[in-house]
Structures are given as structure tokens and as C-alpha cells.
Design a protein around this motif. Structure first.
Motif, PDB file in Angstrom:
ATOM      1  N   LEU A 393       0.539  -1.258   0.048  1.00 22.98           N
ATOM      2  CA  LEU A 393      -0.049   0.471   0.206  1.00 22.98           C
ATOM      3  C   LEU A 393       0.963   1.494  -0.368  1.00 22.98           C
ATOM      4  O   LEU A 393       0.827   2.219  -0.973  1.00 22.98           O
ATOM      5  N   CYS A 394       1.656   1.053   1.544  1.00 23.82           N
ATOM      6  CA  CYS A 394       2.703   2.655   0.452  1.00 23.82           C
ATOM      7  C   CYS A 394       3.090   2.839  -0.378  1.00 23.82           C
ATOM      8  O   CYS A 394       3.690   4.223  -0.985  1.00 23.82           O
ATOM      9  N   ALA A 395       3.907   1.208  -1.352  1.00 22.62           N
ATOM     10  CA  ALA A 395       4.629   2.000  -2.389  1.00 22.62           C
ATOM     11  C   ALA A 395       3.250   2.478  -3.515  1.00 22.62           C
ATOM     12  O   ALA A 395       3.640   3.315  -4.107  1.00 22.62           O
ATOM     13  N   ASP A 396       2.028   1.501  -2.681  1.00 24.41           N
ATOM     14  CA  ASP A 396       1.251   2.254  -4.815  1.00 24.41           C
ATOM     15  C   ASP A 396       1.220   3.602  -4.573  1.00 24.41           C
ATOM     16  O   ASP A 396       0.995   4.360  -4.682  1.00 24.41           O
ATOM     17  N   LEU A 397       0.945   3.939  -3.303  1.00 21.39           N
ATOM     18  CA  LEU A 397       0.536   5.715  -2.822  1.00 21.39           C
ATOM     19  C   LEU A 397       1.805   6.448  -3.080  1.00 21.39           C
ATOM     20  O   LEU A 397       1.723   7.573  -3.955  1.00 21.39           O
ATOM     21  N   ALA A 398       3.205   5.550  -2.699  1.00 23.24           N
ATOM     22  CA  ALA A 398       4.476   6.533  -3.477  1.00 23.24           C
ATOM     23  C   ALA A 398       4.356   6.776  -4.646  1.00 23.24           C
ATOM     24  O   ALA A 398       4.756   7.608  -5.879  1.00 23.24           O
ATOM     25  N   SER A 399       3.600   5.605  -6.126  1.00 28.57           N
ATOM     26  CA  SER A 399       3.733   6.045  -6.914  1.00 28.57           C
ATOM     27  C   SER A 399       3.175   7.473  -7.859  1.00 28.57           C
ATOM     28  O   SER A 399       2.915   7.141  -8.797  1.00 28.57           O
ATOM     29  N   ARG A 400       1.702   7.456  -6.909  1.00 33.05           N
ATOM     30  CA  ARG A 400       1.477   8.315  -7.316  1.00 33.05           C
ATOM     31  C   ARG A 400       1.677  10.352  -6.900  1.00 33.05           C
ATOM     32  O   ARG A 400       1.232  10.862  -7.520  1.00 33.05           O
ATOM     33  N   VAL A 401       2.849  10.232  -6.199  1.00 38.52           N
ATOM     34  CA  VAL A 401       3.460  11.055  -6.075  1.00 38.52           C
ATOM     35  C   VAL A 401       4.277  11.811  -7.743  1.00 38.52           C
ATOM     36  O   VAL A 401       4.911  10.616  -8.088  1.00 38.52           O
ATOM     37  N   PRO A 402       5.174  12.342  -8.314  1.00 38.38           N
ATOM     38  CA  PRO A 402       6.689  12.680  -9.047  1.00 38.38           C
ATOM     39  C   PRO A 402       6.860  12.437  -8.796  1.00 38.38           C
ATOM     40  O   PRO A 402       7.924  12.548  -7.331  1.00 38.38           O
ATOM     41  N   SER A 403       8.351  11.012  -9.532  1.00 43.95           N
ATOM     42  CA  SER A 403       8.889  10.552  -9.463  1.00 43.95           C
ATOM     43  C   SER A 403      10.282  11.242  -8.661  1.00 43.95           C
ATOM     44  O   SER A 403      10.972  10.412  -8.591  1.00 43.95           O
ATOM     45  N   ALA A 404      10.412  12.508  -8.690  1.00 44.51           N
ATOM     46  CA  ALA A 404      11.289  13.666  -8.564  1.00 44.51           C
ATOM     47  C   ALA A 404      11.344  13.294  -7.075  1.00 44.51           C
ATOM     48  O   ALA A 404      12.513  13.468  -6.383  1.00 44.51           O
ATOM     49  N   TRP A 405      10.163  13.188  -6.401  1.00 40.41           N
ATOM     50  CA  TRP A 405       9.816  13.800  -5.209  1.00 40.41           C
ATOM     51  C   TRP A 405       9.612  11.836  -4.869  1.00 40.41           C
ATOM     52  O   TRP A 405       9.453  11.652  -2.871  1.00 40.41           O
ATOM     53  N   ARG A 406       9.430  11.077  -5.323  1.00 45.48           N
ATOM     54  CA  ARG A 406       9.087   9.148  -4.643  1.00 45.48           C
ATOM     55  C   ARG A 406       9.814   9.288  -3.919  1.00 45.48           C
ATOM     56  O   ARG A 406       8.948   8.482  -2.543  1.00 45.48           O
ATOM     57  N   LYS A 407      10.768   9.188  -3.836  1.00 55.85           N
ATOM     58  CA  LYS A 407      12.000   8.167  -2.754  1.00 55.85           C
ATOM     59  C   LYS A 407      11.995   9.253  -1.411  1.00 55.85           C
ATOM     60  O   LYS A 407      12.073   8.420  -0.909  1.00 55.85           O
ATOM     61  N   TRP A 408      11.899  10.370  -1.576  1.00 58.41           N
ATOM     62  CA  TRP A 408      12.004  10.517  -0.295  1.00 58.41           C
ATOM     63  C   TRP A 408      10.508  10.569   0.101  1.00 58.41           C
ATOM     64  O   TRP A 408      10.185  10.983   1.439  1.00 58.41           O
ATOM     65  N   VAL A 409       9.314  10.850  -0.359  1.00 55.90           N
ATOM     66  CA  VAL A 409       8.265  10.892   0.465  1.00 55.90           C
ATOM     67  C   VAL A 409       7.791   9.286   0.482  1.00 55.90           C
ATOM     68  O   VAL A 409       7.641   9.227   1.989  1.00 55.90           O
ATOM     69  N   MET A 410       8.072   8.665  -0.051  1.00 55.59           N
ATOM     70  CA  MET A 410       8.846   6.712   0.521  1.00 55.59           C
ATOM     71  C   MET A 410       9.083   6.945   1.493  1.00 55.59           C
ATOM     72  O   MET A 410       9.117   5.798   3.087  1.00 55.59           O
ATOM     73  N   ALA A 411      10.164   7.086   1.269  1.00 59.83           N
ATOM     74  CA  ALA A 411      11.424   7.039   2.741  1.00 59.83           C
ATOM     75  C   ALA A 411      10.883   8.055   3.984  1.00 59.83           C
ATOM     76  O   ALA A 411      11.014   7.156   5.349  1.00 59.83           O
ATOM     77  N   PHE A 412      10.623   9.403   4.235  1.00 62.76           N
ATOM     78  CA  PHE A 412       9.962   9.479   5.464  1.00 62.76           C
ATOM     79  C   PHE A 412       8.742   8.973   5.423  1.00 62.76           C
ATOM     80  O   PHE A 412       8.916   9.049   7.003  1.00 62.76           O
ATOM     81  N   SER A 413       7.790   8.798   4.427  1.00 59.26           N
ATOM     82  CA  SER A 413       6.362   8.084   5.329  1.00 59.26           C
ATOM     83  C   SER A 413       6.640   6.719   6.239  1.00 59.26           C
ATOM     84  O   SER A 413       5.487   6.324   6.807  1.00 59.26           O
ATOM     85  N   CYS A 414       8.032   5.704   5.483  1.00 63.15           N
ATOM     86  CA  CYS A 414       8.057   4.969   6.069  1.00 63.15           C
ATOM     87  C   CYS A 414       8.448   4.673   7.378  1.00 63.15           C
ATOM     88  O   CYS A 414       7.879   4.198   8.772  1.00 63.15           O
ATOM     89  N   LEU A 415       9.647   5.737   7.701  1.00 62.53           N
ATOM     90  CA  LEU A 415      10.218   6.352   8.604  1.00 62.53           C
ATOM     91  C   LEU A 415       8.581   7.073   9.734  1.00 62.53           C
ATOM     92  O   LEU A 415       8.663   6.237  10.654  1.00 62.53           O
ATOM     93  N   ALA A 416       8.199   7.650   9.271  1.00 57.03           N
ATOM     94  CA  ALA A 416       7.741   8.755  10.196  1.00 57.03           C
ATOM     95  C   ALA A 416       5.838   7.062  11.086  1.00 57.03           C
ATOM     96  O   ALA A 416       5.837   6.960  12.013  1.00 57.03           O
ATOM     97  N   ILE A 417       5.987   5.856   9.991  1.00 52.65           N
ATOM     98  CA  ILE A 417       4.804   5.477  10.355  1.00 52.65           C
ATOM     99  C   ILE A 417       5.708   4.249  10.945  1.00 52.65           C
ATOM    100  O   ILE A 417       5.149   3.489  12.214  1.00 52.65           O
ATOM    101  N   ILE A 418       7.327   3.783  11.388  1.00 53.33           N
ATOM    102  CA  ILE A 418       7.525   3.257  12.549  1.00 53.33           C
ATOM    103  C   ILE A 418       8.498   3.916  13.484  1.00 53.33           C
ATOM    104  O   ILE A 418       8.703   3.325  14.854  1.00 53.33           O
ATOM    105  N   SER A 419       8.435   4.724  13.521  1.00 52.68           N
ATOM    106  CA  SER A 419       8.763   5.978  14.768  1.00 52.68           C
ATOM    107  C   SER A 419       8.098   5.488  16.046  1.00 52.68           C
ATOM    108  O   SER A 419       9.359   5.444  16.815  1.00 52.68           O
TER     109      SER A 419
END
Length: 655
Positions: A393-419
Motif C-alpha cells: 500500500l505504501c509503495a502504491d501511494l508513493a507511485s502517485r507522487v511525481p518521480s522527482a519526490w517519490r523516493k523521499w516521500v516513500m522514505a519519510f513516510s515509512c520512517l514516520a510510520i515506524i517511529s
């Protein structure tokens, strides 16, 4: 599934349409593209994987020494002692049948290695000396058993990475390993010498090979899925819930390919593999069927009853599904919410893989839906694949973000989820590294009560492990029976010689067991007649009987030790002194699993326990009413706080 070769971590995201089109197609070409992509591996990937493995290992290792040399999880003592007894008896059949034997075999192999190394280094001088070392200080044996669990739990995270990477995308794999390494329950189950985390690994790998079989319905994939499913059954009976997705997979392939004949050979070989690996940990069923079946029936009924004289939960799938979602969020925080969202997303997507995972979860929930005991840890087998769903689900949501920001959105989202999970795990590990209240109570006893004083304990498995005539490692009744009836006299003498300078106390159990149910005098004959129909009811009325204080004094007891983990089982629900039951995770809602009625409820199965609970409560109430009575006075009390785990422990002098 389309992949970008050489992508950085978290950069890739799932393409929903592509996955739907390709999932379960069985295309060799698709499998070739996946394998080729999977070989793309950078130094950055390897470094990040190592960092996450170290993180997962550290979170688990930090709390694995809890309580030692005392052991506060009764099931842990059962597993370790039974594994050692196999070596002593030279038999692959366990003495205790609560769990299948495969995890005990893992422990047995580990202890065999420990013995071999110890012989080479001069730590031990033979099998008897090895056994005496266990009885003198069992800590190394529990450390070793727990270390196996730490490795298995860390390994589960690695499995999730590669499975997520292969089935979905690299981004899914990175999110899955992060969730698996930091999920509170997966960390907690990796800190005990118990089979649960091994079960989670086996179930996750089984479903992975079922997905492989969907893509390529070959005999090898069917056999591998069946072998792992059988291993899960050999680890814990919850592995039986894999049989439904296993069958569903063969049916789906036959329908999809419009040929039942195409699955006959893979299914037949898979069935043989399943039977062989299932028997690996269940050989005792062939030789002790009647005894094990009786034990299984008792445990099933106790699962429905608990020790409650009124119903705890409303049975049914709707009730347990709501409970499951609520407890995931409450206990696992934001990660729990993401797991629930992953389940809902899988229902929305309902691909074949989704349906297989959901069927496994649904069968597990259904099997537990009628129980009166609901702990989240009972569903640990599903947590690995649920992390996969959340990661997807996280990866699918991140795929909707522009590619330039995608990896950062994915990384910070996952870190926020597990914090939140990481912070809670760190706090739990910190608490586990401090002395438990029961350890504090033992220290007080050995300082303030002269050696040789007879002390009564209300419930050995849940209270302080006082040093008695028998080793602390066999202080619970089942282990004590093994010590008294199966251990050679020469070995006992060697143990006593080693500990002759230790402070010890002759211990007495305030609770006693009888061969036949001990029905209270006030229990009506009609209720007794009804209770006789149920093995679990008969067992509980044989197990939970208490001596009066007068009877304890007549047996020479001068002190009595009680703990809240024991007496809270029997107090009424509105009693403010009912603070909680034993909880190895530290985050479960234990009191929701124990409800007591003020009067007999004739229309309730739970009502049959009313008189048992009432008698036990009458033993405790005078002790809890005040610090001093006509025949006792409280001399010590220790309570848990933010620093120290454990129950409230009260110590009384009997007058």
C-alpha cells in the motif's frame, strides 16, 4: 511486473494495472524479467540492508535477557526443559504436548552444539555435569534458546524484503523489511525461547511459494509450499490454518488453466511433502494419540473459557474482526493503522495473491472467534504477510507522487510510520533490562527471612521464583514432578553439593491439585452434573484449589507470598485492586480476557466456573482487605512502576 533496473531504495513503486494484468499469469517470460531485475544490486542497497538487519537484531537482542536467571514465562520453561529431556531420555517424543515438537528439536540441536563446545573447552565433564549446570544456573540455556528466536525474527525481516521485492517492487521490499524489523509484536516474540516467531517465518515462506506456484505451477513450487506449511504445523498447531490457502491455490490454478489434470501431479507430491513435514514435529500423535487428543480438547475448551465466570467477548467474525483492527491500532500505533489499511486495500484490490493472504487471515480469525481469550499474539502467524500488504500500500501511494519526490516521500513516510513502534520497543527493552518486581521480592526475602523458613507461594508460575530445595528452573509443578520422578538421585546429589552454600527455603504451594475434580460444597448437584461433561471444567476444578491460612500454618508455613498476576484472575471486575494479568508483550489488554460474575449464571458456559472463582477469591480477599488480620500481617510489598515490570507482590507473616 515492470521494474527499473539499478533503482535506489524506495524509488520504485507498484503499478497497479500492471500487477493485476500479470499476477498469477504463470508466464515464464514474466518470471524471467523478475529474476533479471532481482539480480540488480548496488553497494547502497547492500549497506542499507545491513543497517536494517542490525537495527532489527539490536531491537530484539536488547530485551532478550529479561528476568534471567529467573524465568517468568511458563511456556518458555516448558519448551526448554522438554527439549533437554529428549536428550536425557534419548527419545524424539516430548513429555509435554501443548506445542508440537519441531521448535524443541531446534533447541535440542542448539543445546547439543553447546554441549559439544563445552566439552571441547572443558566447561562440562559429561552429560551429568551438563545437566547439573542447567539446574545450578539455567541462564545460558535460555539465552541460547532466545538467541535462536532473535535470529529467526531478524531473518523474517530479511525474508519480507526479498519476498516483497520479488512479488511487487523494490520499494515494497524496503518498506516490508522496515515494518517487519520494527513491529512491536514481532520484536517481542523474538525475545522468548518459544515457537511463535518461527511459525511466522514458516507461514510467510509458505505463502511466498504459493505465489510462486501461481506464477509457475510446477511440482517443485508445490512441494516447497507444502514442506513449509508442514513445518508450520510441526511448530505450532496454528499452522493448520495454512491448509485452506494451500487448497485454494490448487483449485484456482485448475480453474484458471481449465485443466484439473494439470494440478494432479503437483498436488499429489505436495500432499506427500505436507504429510512428511507435518509429522516431523508431531510424531507423538502416532504413539500417544489418546493422551494428546485429550490435551488438545482441554486446551480448546480452556481457550473458550479462560478463567472467567462470565462471557468476555461476543463470538462471531464481525466481533473478532473489529477487535483485531482496534487492537492492531492500539498496540502497534501508526504501524498498526497501516496494517489495517493494508488489509482494506487488499480487499479493494482482491487479486489472487490478496485473496490467498486474506483467506489465511480469515481462517485464523474464524478459528479464534469463539474463544473467550483474545490476545493479539495469537495471530502472530499472520503478521509477516500483513507487513507485506502494508508495504505494498505504501509503495502504491508513493507511485502517485511525481518521480522527482517519490523516493523521499516513500522514505519519510515509512520512517514516520515506524517511529512510534521504535520508541515503544525501546521503552519495553529498557523495562526488560531492569529487575522485575518478582526479582526485587526475592532479594527482600533472602535479606530479611532466615534460610530454612517455610514459605507458601500462591501460584508458582506467576510469582517470585524463590530459591527452594529444588532448582529454580523446575519450580513450577510440572517441572517439579519431572525433577522428583525422572531425575537420577546421583544427579540430584551433585546439584545439592554445588549449591550447599546458597540460601534456600522449603517452599509450599498455597494452591494444590487433586486427581479428581474438587467440587465446592456450595456447588449445586445439578451444576456439578453439567460440569462433569467438559474435560476442561474437570481439569480446572482439579487444578485451582487453595489451602486455608490455617492449613498452611499446620503444614509449617511461616510466610505467604502472593502476586497480582495470580489474584487478579479471581477478583470481580469492579474491584480497583484488579490491575492486570501476566502479559509477556507488555501491551495487551489482559483484563478484557478475564470477567467475573457476582452470581452464578445458569445460561452461560462460563457460569460453570463461578464456584471455582468464588472459592479462590475468598482465599485472597482477607489478605487484600488490610495490612493485618487476626492470623496474618503484611511485612512487605513491591509494585511495578515506569522502571520495573512485574506484578504487585505482597508478603505476609502468618500469625
Amino acid at each position: 511486473m515492470d521494474r527499473e533496473t539499478g533503482s535506489t531504495p524506495f524509488q520504485e513503486a507498484n503499478t497497479v494495472g500492471a500487477e493485476r494484468a500479470q499476477e498469477g499469469s504463470g508466464s515464464e517470460k514474466t518470471m524471467g524479467r523478475q529474476s533479471a531485475s532481482a539480480t540488480c544490486w548496488s553497494k547502497q542497497d547492500a549497506l542499507l540492508l545491513c543497517v536494517l538487519v542490525i537495527l532489527g537484531f539490536t531491537l530484539r537482542f536488547a530485551g532478550m535477557g529479561y528476568g534471567l536467571p529467573s524465568v517468568f514465562h511458563p511456556d518458555e520453561t516448558r519448551q526448554v526443559l522438554d527439549a533437554l529431556s529428549m536428550g536425557q531420555r534419548l527419545s524424539p517424543l516430548p513429555v509435554d504436548h501443548t506445542y508440537p515438537a519441531l521448535h524443541k528439536y531446534f533447541l535440542l540441536v542448539a543445546y547439543g552444539g553447546y554441549y559439544a563446545v563445552g566439552m571441547l573447552l572443558g566447561w562440562f565433564h559429561g552429560p551429568s555435569d551438563f545437566a547439573v549446570h542447567y539446574f545450578v544456573d539455567s541462564s545460558p540455556f535460555f539465552w541460547l534458546g532466545r538467541l535462536l528466536s532473535v535470529v529467526a525474527g531478524t531473518g523474517l525481516g530479511v525474508v519480507l524484503f526479498f519476498v516483497g521485492r520479488r512479488l511487487y517492487t523494490t520499494a515494497t521490499g524496503w518498506a516490508a523489511i522496515l515494518f517487519g524489523m520494527c513491529m512491536i509484536h514481532l520484536v517481542g516474540h523474538s525475545q522468548w525461547a518459544l515457537p511463535d516467531i518461527f511459525l511466522a517465518v514458516a507461514c510467510t515462506v509458505t505463502l511466498h511459494y504459493l505465489f510462486q506456484y501461481l506464477d509457475s505451477p510446477q511440482v517443485s513450487n508445490s512441494v516447497l509450499a507444502s514442506l513449509w506449511a508442514g513445518a508450520a504445523i510441526s511448530i505450532k498447531y496454528h499452522g493448520l490454518f495454512l491448509l485452506f490457502p494451500l487448497l485454494l491455490t490448487h483449485v484456482w490454478v485448475a480453474v484458471r488453466d481449465r485443466s484439473a489434470r494439470s494440478v494432479v501431479k503437483p498436488a499429489a507430491w505436495g500432499a506427500l511433502a505436507l504429510m512428511a513435514s507435518s509429522l516431523a514435529g508431531n510424531l507423538a500423535w502416532l504413539f500417544q494419540y489418546r493422551e494428546i487428543h485429550q490435551k488438545f480438547s482441554e486446551l480448546s475448551q480452556i481457550g473458550v473459557l479462560g478463567i472467567s465466570s462470565r462471557a468476555t467477548y461476543r463470538p462471531g467474525m464481525l466481533s473478532i474482526s473489529i477487535w483485531f483492527a482496534r487492537e492492531l491500532v492500539r498496540q502497534e500505533l501508526l504501524l498498526g493503522a497501516m496494517l489495517v489499511a493494508g488489509i482494506l486495500y487488499a480487499i479493494y484490490r482482491h487479486t489472487v495473491r490478496d485473496l490467498l493472504i486474506l483467506s489465511f487471515l480469515a481462517v485464523t480469525l474464524f478459528a479464534l472467534s469463539g474463544w473467550g481469550i483474545r490476545y493479539l499474539h495469537l495471530l502472530v502467524a499472520t503478521f509477516g504477510v500483513l507487513c507485506l500488504l502494508a508495504a505494498r500500500l505504501c509503495a502504491d501511494l508513493a507511485s502517485r507522487v511525481p518521480s522527482a519526490w517519490r523516493k523521499w516521500v516513500m522514505a519519510f513516510s515509512c520512517l514516520a510510520i515506524i517511529s512510534g513502534s521504535v520508541v515503544r520497543v525501546a521503552r519495553l527493552d529498557s523495562a526488560r533490562s531492569e529487575p522485575d518486581t518478582r526479582e526485587i521480592a526475592v532479594a527482600w526475602v533472602t535479606t530479611h527471612i532466615p534460610a530454612g523458613t517455610r514459605i507458601a507461594v500462591d501460584w508458582f508460575e506467576l510469582g517470585p521464583q524463590l530459591p527452594g530445595a529444588a532448582p529454580v528452573a523446575v519450580s513450577n509443578p510440572r517441572a517439579t514432578d519431572y525433577w522428583e520422578n525422572h531425575i537420577d538421585a546421583s544427579l540430584k546429589n551433585a546439584y545439592f553439593e554445588r549449591v550447599r552454600d546458597r540460601t534456600t527455603y522449603p517452599l509450599l504451594s498455597a494452591m494444590y491439585a487433586t486427581d479428581q475434580p474438587h467440587w465446592p460444597k456450595e456447588m449445586p448437584a445439578a451444576v456439578v452434573e453439567k460440569a462433569l461433561r467438559y474435560p476442561a471444567i474437570r481439569h480446572l476444578y482439579s487444578r485451582f484449589n487453595f489451602y486455608s491460612l490455617k492449613q498452611l500454618k499446620q503444614q509449617g508455613a511461616q510466610y505467604l507470598v502472593i502476586s497480582s498476576f495470580a489474584y487478579c484472575h479471581f477478583l470481580l471486575d469492579d474491584d480497583a485492586r484488579k490491575t492486570g494479568l501476566f502479559d509477556p508483550s507488555g501491551i495487551e489488554d489482559t483484563l478484557a480476557n478475564n470477567k467475573q460474575a457476582a452470581s452464578y449464571q445458569e445460561d452461560s458456559f462460563h457460569g460453570l466456573l463461578f464456584y471455582l472463582v468464588k472459592n479462590a477469591r475468598e482465599f485472597y480477599l482477607p489478605l487484600l482487605a488490610g495490612a493485618k488480620g487476626s492470623d496474618f500481617e503484611q511485612v512487605y510489598e513491591v509494585r511495578p512502576d515506569g522502571k520495573n515490570w512485574g506484578p504487585i507482590v505482597k508478603i505476609f507473616r502468618l500469625l
